[in-house]
Each structure stands twice: as structure tokens, then as C-alpha cells.
Motif scaffolding. Structure first.
Motif, PDB file in Angstrom:
ATOM      1  N   ILE A  26       0.833  -1.206   0.000  1.00  0.00           N
ATOM      2  CA  ILE A  26       0.000   0.000   0.000  1.00  0.00           C
ATOM      3  C   ILE A  26       0.867   1.254   0.000  1.00  0.00           C
ATOM      4  O   ILE A  26       0.695   2.157  -0.832  1.00  0.00           O
ATOM      5  CB  ILE A  26      -0.957   0.005   1.211  1.00  0.00           C
ATOM      6  CG1 ILE A  26      -1.974  -1.145   1.114  1.00  0.00           C
ATOM      7  CG2 ILE A  26      -1.672   1.354   1.326  1.00  0.00           C
ATOM      8  CD1 ILE A  26      -2.950  -1.040  -0.027  1.00  0.00           C
ATOM      9  N   PHE A  27       1.824   1.318   0.914  1.00  0.00           N
ATOM     10  CA  PHE A  27       2.631   2.536   1.008  1.00  0.00           C
ATOM     11  C   PHE A  27       3.598   2.658  -0.171  1.00  0.00           C
ATOM     12  O   PHE A  27       3.785   3.742  -0.736  1.00  0.00           O
ATOM     13  CB  PHE A  27       3.391   2.582   2.333  1.00  0.00           C
ATOM     14  CG  PHE A  27       3.612   3.984   2.808  1.00  0.00           C
ATOM     15  CD1 PHE A  27       4.694   4.715   2.384  1.00  0.00           C
ATOM     16  CD2 PHE A  27       2.687   4.594   3.653  1.00  0.00           C
ATOM     17  CE1 PHE A  27       4.882   6.020   2.794  1.00  0.00           C
ATOM     18  CE2 PHE A  27       2.869   5.898   4.082  1.00  0.00           C
ATOM     19  CZ  PHE A  27       3.966   6.620   3.647  1.00  0.00           C
ATOM     20  N   GLN A  28       4.210   1.556  -0.572  1.00  0.00           N
ATOM     21  CA  GLN A  28       5.132   1.600  -1.712  1.00  0.00           C
ATOM     22  C   GLN A  28       4.392   2.000  -2.990  1.00  0.00           C
ATOM     23  O   GLN A  28       4.870   2.839  -3.768  1.00  0.00           O
ATOM     24  CB  GLN A  28       5.797   0.237  -1.906  1.00  0.00           C
ATOM     25  CG  GLN A  28       6.769  -0.119  -0.797  1.00  0.00           C
ATOM     26  CD  GLN A  28       7.223  -1.568  -0.889  1.00  0.00           C
ATOM     27  OE1 GLN A  28       6.731  -2.343  -1.697  1.00  0.00           O
ATOM     28  NE2 GLN A  28       8.166  -1.937  -0.035  1.00  0.00           N
ATOM     29  N   ALA A  29       3.227   1.398  -3.200  1.00  0.00           N
ATOM     30  CA  ALA A  29       2.480   1.667  -4.425  1.00  0.00           C
ATOM     31  C   ALA A  29       1.996   3.112  -4.475  1.00  0.00           C
ATOM     32  O   ALA A  29       2.081   3.769  -5.516  1.00  0.00           O
ATOM     33  CB  ALA A  29       1.305   0.701  -4.546  1.00  0.00           C
ATOM     34  N   PHE A  30       1.486   3.618  -3.354  1.00  0.00           N
ATOM     35  CA  PHE A  30       1.055   5.021  -3.337  1.00  0.00           C
ATOM     36  C   PHE A  30       2.228   5.934  -3.697  1.00  0.00           C
ATOM     37  O   PHE A  30       2.098   6.851  -4.506  1.00  0.00           O
ATOM     38  CB  PHE A  30       0.509   5.388  -1.949  1.00  0.00           C
ATOM     39  CG  PHE A  30      -0.960   5.172  -1.790  1.00  0.00           C
ATOM     40  CD1 PHE A  30      -1.523   3.926  -2.029  1.00  0.00           C
ATOM     41  CD2 PHE A  30      -1.784   6.204  -1.375  1.00  0.00           C
ATOM     42  CE1 PHE A  30      -2.884   3.721  -1.861  1.00  0.00           C
ATOM     43  CE2 PHE A  30      -3.146   6.012  -1.208  1.00  0.00           C
ATOM     44  CZ  PHE A  30      -3.701   4.765  -1.457  1.00  0.00           C
ATOM     45  N   SER A  31       3.382   5.696  -3.092  1.00  0.00           N
ATOM     46  CA  SER A  31       4.542   6.558  -3.324  1.00  0.00           C
ATOM     47  C   SER A  31       4.988   6.517  -4.789  1.00  0.00           C
ATOM     48  O   SER A  31       5.249   7.553  -5.406  1.00  0.00           O
ATOM     49  CB  SER A  31       5.694   6.131  -2.418  1.00  0.00           C
ATOM     50  OG  SER A  31       5.314   6.195  -1.061  1.00  0.00           O
ATOM     51  N   LEU A  32       5.073   5.306  -5.350  1.00  0.00           N
ATOM     52  CA  LEU A  32       5.548   5.184  -6.720  1.00  0.00           C
ATOM     53  C   LEU A  32       4.516   5.685  -7.726  1.00  0.00           C
ATOM     54  O   LEU A  32       4.879   6.216  -8.781  1.00  0.00           O
ATOM     55  CB  LEU A  32       5.927   3.735  -7.020  1.00  0.00           C
ATOM     56  CG  LEU A  32       7.220   3.264  -6.351  1.00  0.00           C
ATOM     57  CD1 LEU A  32       7.492   1.798  -6.656  1.00  0.00           C
ATOM     58  CD2 LEU A  32       8.403   4.112  -6.804  1.00  0.00           C
ATOM     59  N   LYS A  33       3.238   5.542  -7.433  1.00  0.00           N
ATOM     60  CA  LYS A  33       2.215   6.085  -8.335  1.00  0.00           C
ATOM     61  C   LYS A  33       2.260   7.606  -8.357  1.00  0.00           C
ATOM     62  O   LYS A  33       2.067   8.230  -9.412  1.00  0.00           O
ATOM     63  CB  LYS A  33       0.832   5.582  -7.921  1.00  0.00           C
ATOM     64  CG  LYS A  33       0.611   4.115  -8.264  1.00  0.00           C
ATOM     65  CD  LYS A  33      -0.584   3.564  -7.529  1.00  0.00           C
ATOM     66  CE  LYS A  33      -0.622   2.050  -7.664  1.00  0.00           C
ATOM     67  NZ  LYS A  33      -1.599   1.439  -6.750  1.00  0.00           N
ATOM     68  N   ILE A  34       2.498   8.204  -7.202  1.00  0.00           N
ATOM     69  CA  ILE A  34       2.671   9.659  -7.167  1.00  0.00           C
ATOM     70  C   ILE A  34       3.869  10.056  -8.009  1.00  0.00           C
ATOM     71  O   ILE A  34       3.815  10.992  -8.814  1.00  0.00           O
ATOM     72  CB  ILE A  34       2.826  10.140  -5.710  1.00  0.00           C
ATOM     73  CG1 ILE A  34       1.499  10.003  -4.964  1.00  0.00           C
ATOM     74  CG2 ILE A  34       3.331  11.580  -5.671  1.00  0.00           C
ATOM     75  CD1 ILE A  34       1.607  10.220  -3.471  1.00  0.00           C
ATOM     76  N   ALA A  35       4.977   9.337  -7.850  1.00  0.00           N
ATOM     77  CA  ALA A  35       6.182   9.647  -8.625  1.00  0.00           C
ATOM     78  C   ALA A  35       5.939   9.467 -10.116  1.00  0.00           C
ATOM     79  O   ALA A  35       6.527  10.183 -10.942  1.00  0.00           O
ATOM     80  CB  ALA A  35       7.338   8.765  -8.165  1.00  0.00           C
ATOM     81  N   ALA A  36       5.072   8.517 -10.496  1.00  0.00           N
ATOM     82  CA  ALA A  36       4.770   8.278 -11.905  1.00  0.00           C
ATOM     83  C   ALA A  36       3.789   9.303 -12.473  1.00  0.00           C
ATOM     84  O   ALA A  36       3.593   9.338 -13.687  1.00  0.00           O
ATOM     85  CB  ALA A  36       4.203   6.876 -12.081  1.00  0.00           C
ATOM     86  N   GLY A  37       3.181  10.102 -11.601  1.00  0.00           N
ATOM     87  CA  GLY A  37       2.303  11.167 -12.068  1.00  0.00           C
ATOM     88  C   GLY A  37       0.825  10.913 -11.888  1.00  0.00           C
ATOM     89  O   GLY A  37       0.010  11.684 -12.404  1.00  0.00           O
ATOM     90  N   ALA A  38       0.435   9.855 -11.171  1.00  0.00           N
ATOM     91  CA  ALA A  38      -0.991   9.602 -10.946  1.00  0.00           C
ATOM     92  C   ALA A  38      -1.595  10.735 -10.125  1.00  0.00           C
ATOM     93  O   ALA A  38      -1.008  11.205  -9.157  1.00  0.00           O
ATOM     94  CB  ALA A  38      -1.196   8.277 -10.231  1.00  0.00           C
ATOM     95  N   GLU A  39      -2.782  11.175 -10.526  1.00  0.00           N
ATOM     96  CA  GLU A  39      -3.456  12.277  -9.828  1.00  0.00           C
ATOM     97  C   GLU A  39      -4.300  11.779  -8.662  1.00  0.00           C
ATOM     98  O   GLU A  39      -4.388  12.428  -7.624  1.00  0.00           O
ATOM     99  CB  GLU A  39      -4.355  13.031 -10.815  1.00  0.00           C
ATOM    100  CG  GLU A  39      -5.061  14.223 -10.213  1.00  0.00           C
ATOM    101  CD  GLU A  39      -5.914  14.959 -11.228  1.00  0.00           C
ATOM    102  OE1 GLU A  39      -7.130  14.673 -11.299  1.00  0.00           O
ATOM    103  OE2 GLU A  39      -5.378  15.801 -11.951  1.00  0.00           O
TER     104      GLU A  39
END
Length: 262
Positions: free
Chosen positions: A197-210
Motif C-alpha cells: 500500500i505505502f510503496q504503491a502510493f509513493s511510486l504512483k505519485i512519482a509516476a504522475g498519478a493524480e
């Protein structure tokens, strides 16, 4: 709906599934009858349905996702769309036009794409979409792209950046929402699910997910037959998995982010 809004949540509507009586069986499962008729023709059942529901909920639901995972092949029991890519572009074209006429404030989202069922579907969809001579004048018939991505955070990062790149290659710059994400407990431990959960949220933010949404909040009685295992943040008895704590941390400490870099 009233309870969700009173709790301060933004509700996003999902328009999916055509009843048998309204399906054009000559085109395939899911394809509504009259889809290629003018938007104001009563025979265009999809247009009539979209107009009715968007009007009914305007102001309470102003975000609409058009279908879900249309790239799943006919060989899968999870099939939702049996028409062609061209038929789906027409479904989107009709929905976008009717939604904007009915509720100009509404935001129209593409369907959630799993990627793994057919990695080529989105590219084929974009090719058909941009070939429409009227698409550019109509914002290419969508306001945001949508992805449903599970399990490996690093691959999820790569997929989001890949889809953003595909859109940019067509001259499209649209926000990306991840509307389903989680890690199946048939493949990971509950502790690993929490890490995800925490890793995915962080990497999705870095990838540009809104926006990022976890599927799902709580287990239900049908999970064993459908998924094939419960993997909600909350168990059916109301007890919390470790992933719930991770979700609370992520939404607390990553709230209000502006950018991220991996």
C-alpha cells in the motif's frame, strides 16, 4: 449516496453492463442497441440511459467512468465488452457528448484498464480515437485516463509512465487516475500487502498519478468465489488488516502532494 456525500467523500459513477434486452447481439456482449444512431434518437438506448442517469445525479455525481476493463478477452469469465475497439470508441463518443450536454461540469473518465489482459489495447484505442476528424474539437472525448493495477509497485510505476507516454505521443496530456490497486493475499502475506500500500502510493505519485483508490475497503461474502480470496483493508468481521494501517498512513502523510520523484 447521501451517506457517502455526508461523510465528505467524492462519489465517482461507473457506467457499465448492458441488460440483455438492450444488447446488440450482432456486435457482441455489452454493446447497446442503436449505438450508431444520432444521440437524440430514442433508438440509441445508450444515449438515453446516459442522459437520464447523469441528469438525475448532477451535482451529487459529477465524475463518470465509462465502462470497466473493456480489453479483457472473450475467453475470460471477467469479459465486460464483446464489441470491437471501434465500437468502444463510439460508446465513449456518445457518452462524452451526452454527458457534456447534460451536465457541463461533469468529468468523463476512460474505463479502467488492467494492462496485463491485453497490453496492446490502449494503443489500438488511441489510434482509432485520434483518427476521428472531430475528436480534437471534442477534447478527444475524455478528461482523464484510468488504470486498475495490482501487485508489483515497480511494474505499476512503469505501466503508468508508459500509458502517459502513449498519450503524449498522440498529443494528449490527460491526468491519470488509478481506480483499483491492491495485492492479492493468495500471492503475498498480510504484512507484504501492507508494505505494498505505502510503496504503491509513493511510486504512483512519482509516476504522475493524480488520484489513487484501493480496491477494496472491506471483504464481502462473495469474495471467495470471485477473487478467489478476500483481500480488503477490513475483514468481513470488521477487524482491520495491517494494510488498513498502511492505508491510513499513506492517506495522512501523502495527502496534498504536489509531485514526487523515484
Amino acid at each position: 449516496l447521501a451517506q457517502e456525500l455526508a461523510a465528505g467523500r467524492q462519489v465517482v459513477g461507473l457506467l457499465i453492463t448492458t441488460p440483455g434486452w438492450a444488447t446488440d447481439v450482432s456486435l457482441g456482449p455489452g454493446v447497446p442497441k442503436g449505438l450508431y444512431l444520432p444521440h437524440d434518437d430514442p433508438g440509441n438506448l445508450w444515449a438515453a440511459f446516459v442522459r437520464t442517469i447523469v441528469s438525475r445525479y448532477a451535482g451529487r455525481i459529477d465524475h463518470w467512468i465509462i465502462w470497466n476493463e473493456p480489453e479483457i478477452p472473450p475467453t475470460s469469465p471477467d469479459l465486460t465488452w464483446g464489441g470491437s475497439v471501434q465500437d468502444f470508441v463510439q460508446l465513449l463518443r456518445v457518452a462524452y457528448t451526452v454527458i457534456k450536454q447534460t451536465n457541463p461540469r461533469a468529468v468523463v473518465h476512460l474505463p479502467g484498464i488492467t494492462h496485463w489482459h491485453n497490453p496492446h489495447w490502449f494503443g489500438q484505442f488511441l489510434d482509432v480515437l485520434v483518427a476521428d476528424p472531430n475528436a480534437a474539437a471534442n477534447n478527444y472525448y475524455f478528461d482523464a485516463a484510468t488504470l486498475n493495477l495490482y501487485l508489483e509497485p515497480e511494474k505499476i510505476y512503469d505501466i503508468i509512465t508508459h500509458y502517459a507516454g502513449m498519450m503524449r505521443s498522440k498529443g494528449l496530456r490527460k491526468p491519470i487516475w488509478v481506480t483499483e490497486t491492491n495485492a492479492y493475499l493468495s500471492r503475498v502475506s498480510e504484512e507484504e500487502q501492507a508494505y505494498f500500500i505505502f510503496q504503491a502510493f509513493s511510486l504512483k505519485i512519482a509516476a504522475g498519478a493524480e488520484r489513487i483508490e484501493v480496491y477494496k475497503m472491506a471483504d464481502t461474502a462473495t469474495d471467495l468465489a470471485a477473487d478467489p480470496e478476500p483481500f480488503g483493508l477490513v475483514r468481513a468481521d470488521g477487524s482491520r488488516r495491517a494494510a488498513f494501517i498502511a492505508y491510513r498512513m499513506a492517506t495522512t502523510y501523502l495527502a496534498g502532494f504536489r509531485s514526487g520523484v523515484w
